[in-house]
Scaffold this motif. Structure first.
Motif, PDB file in Angstrom:
ATOM      1  N   MET A  66      -9.908   3.141   0.751  1.00 19.36           N
ATOM      2  CA  MET A  66      -9.235   3.050   2.177  1.00 19.36           C
ATOM      3  C   MET A  66      -8.424   4.358   2.296  1.00 19.36           C
ATOM      4  O   MET A  66      -7.091   4.560   2.422  1.00 19.36           O
ATOM      5  N   GLU A  96      -0.972   3.418  -3.719  1.00 16.44           N
ATOM      6  CA  GLU A  96      -0.395   2.115  -4.586  1.00 16.44           C
ATOM      7  C   GLU A  96      -1.586   1.268  -4.692  1.00 16.44           C
ATOM      8  O   GLU A  96      -2.251   0.633  -3.803  1.00 16.44           O
ATOM      9  N   CYS A 104      -4.629   5.699  -0.069  1.00 18.45           N
ATOM     10  CA  CYS A 104      -3.637   4.978  -0.273  1.00 18.45           C
ATOM     11  C   CYS A 104      -3.281   4.901  -1.747  1.00 18.45           C
ATOM     12  O   CYS A 104      -4.075   5.355  -2.693  1.00 18.45           O
ATOM     13  N   HIS A 149      -8.995  -0.607  -3.337  1.00 14.59           N
ATOM     14  CA  HIS A 149      -7.688   0.595  -3.229  1.00 14.59           C
ATOM     15  C   HIS A 149      -8.489   1.760  -3.115  1.00 14.59           C
ATOM     16  O   HIS A 149      -7.752   2.696  -2.273  1.00 14.59           O
ATOM     17  N   CYS A 195      -3.756  -1.665  -4.896  1.00 17.54           N
ATOM     18  CA  CYS A 195      -3.490  -2.733  -3.712  1.00 17.54           C
ATOM     19  C   CYS A 195      -4.684  -3.604  -4.037  1.00 17.54           C
ATOM     20  O   CYS A 195      -4.846  -4.519  -2.963  1.00 17.54           O
ATOM     21  N   HIS A 201       1.025  -1.140  -0.047  1.00 19.36           N
ATOM     22  CA  HIS A 201       0.194  -0.072  -0.043  1.00 19.36           C
ATOM     23  C   HIS A 201       0.880   1.249  -0.034  1.00 19.36           C
ATOM     24  O   HIS A 201       2.189   0.998  -0.057  1.00 19.36           O
TER      25      HIS A 201
HETATM   26 CU   LIG Z   1      -3.773   0.233  -0.394  1.00 17.85          CU
END
Ligand SMILES: [Cu+2]
Length: 279
Positions: A240, A231, A229, A237, A233, A194
């Protein structure tokens, strides 16, 4: 459609006025700590690192604007002065020492102008000053957990809250930090990679399983600051968010006391279980 010079000038002026209106309008909407409508530039800064990033960004923007306009002007000169009709017999010159020196040295000087503040900024970001407080942020699919090793070792999960504003950024349990204090942020991933990013503080650092990364910020204003976040993930994604509430020292001390009780009651939130989950 053919335009006279006057018409063209008026049209250009119209575009410029519209552009300026958009720019000033965008600034009026800019809100500290979160994205705002019509935002076209960096979020307002709330940390020394972000102040530096903003200054560096503005310097680069100035330099690339001048270079782009210069190249455009050269192209226009070439197109007008040296087309086959205007210049039927081309020059056969192949060397000009002065101009060759200039187009070597000037770019070198420009690169130095960029490199010096660039390295200064890198060192500012990477050299964590003596920290007043450490917060460990663990990225999980798909939420963040925050641990406070200096304040009683409690840890809690922070999940996006559907009913909270701003939409997609509000969370149930915010990360809370005191204002004007150096916060060391340690990041790691419990499952996949992340990335912990809060634009107003100028931080973005990967949270990698099996590795502890470190960055820092010093919030210079109280209030709510949001990040996401950064990246890719997995499927949630985008859901979050990172919500940081910056408060006064007294409010922080009071929050620590309630948080210790509130999160100690939940065994799933203890540091030990988070450690096990990260294995
Ligand atoms: Cu993430």
């Amino acid at each position: 459609m053919k335009m006279s010079k006057g018409q063209f000038g008026r049209r250009l002026l119209g575009f410029m006025v519209a552009g300026a209106a958009l720019v000033t309008g965008g600034m009026a909407w800019a809100e500290l700590g979160q994205p705002s409508p019509w935002e076209y530039k960096l979020q307002p800064s709330a940390s020394p690192v972000m102040d530096n990033i903003t200054t560096f960004h503005n310097l680069l923007l100035g330099i690339i604007t001048v270079i782009t306009l210069f190249v455009l002007a050269l192209l226009v000169v070439v197109v007008i002065k040296f087309n086959a009709r205007a210049n039927p017999v081309p020059s056969r010159n192949t060397h000009n020492t002065l101009i060759e020196l200039a187009w070597t040295l000037i770019p070198v000087l420009i690169l130095f102008t960029i490199a010096i503040p660039s390295f200064k900024l890198l060192f500012l970001e990477l050299d964590v000053p003596k920290a007043d407080l450490t917060v460990k942020a663990t990225g999980k699919q798909w939420y963040w957990s925050y641990a406070y090793p200096d304040n009683g070792k409690f840890e809690f999960d922070s999940l996006m809250a559907q009913d909270k504003q701003p939409r997609l950024l509000g969370v149930d349990n915010e990360m809370v930090v005191p204002v004007n204090k150096v916060i060391r942020v340690q990041t790691t991933g419990a499952d996949v990679i992340h990335s912990f990013a809060v634009p107003a503080f100028g931080i973005k650092i990967d949270a990698i399983p099996g590795r502890l990364n470190e960055t820092w910020f010093k919030a210079t204003a109280t209030g709510m600051f949001y990040g996401q976040c950064s990246e890719l993930c997995g499927k949630d994604h985008a859901f979050m968010p990172i919500a940081v509430r910056v408060v006064s020292d007294q409010e922080f001390a009071a929050w620590v006391e309630t948080a210790k009780k509130k999160f100690a009651a939940n065994p799933a939130n203890s540091l030990a279980s988070a450690g096990a989950a990260a294995q």
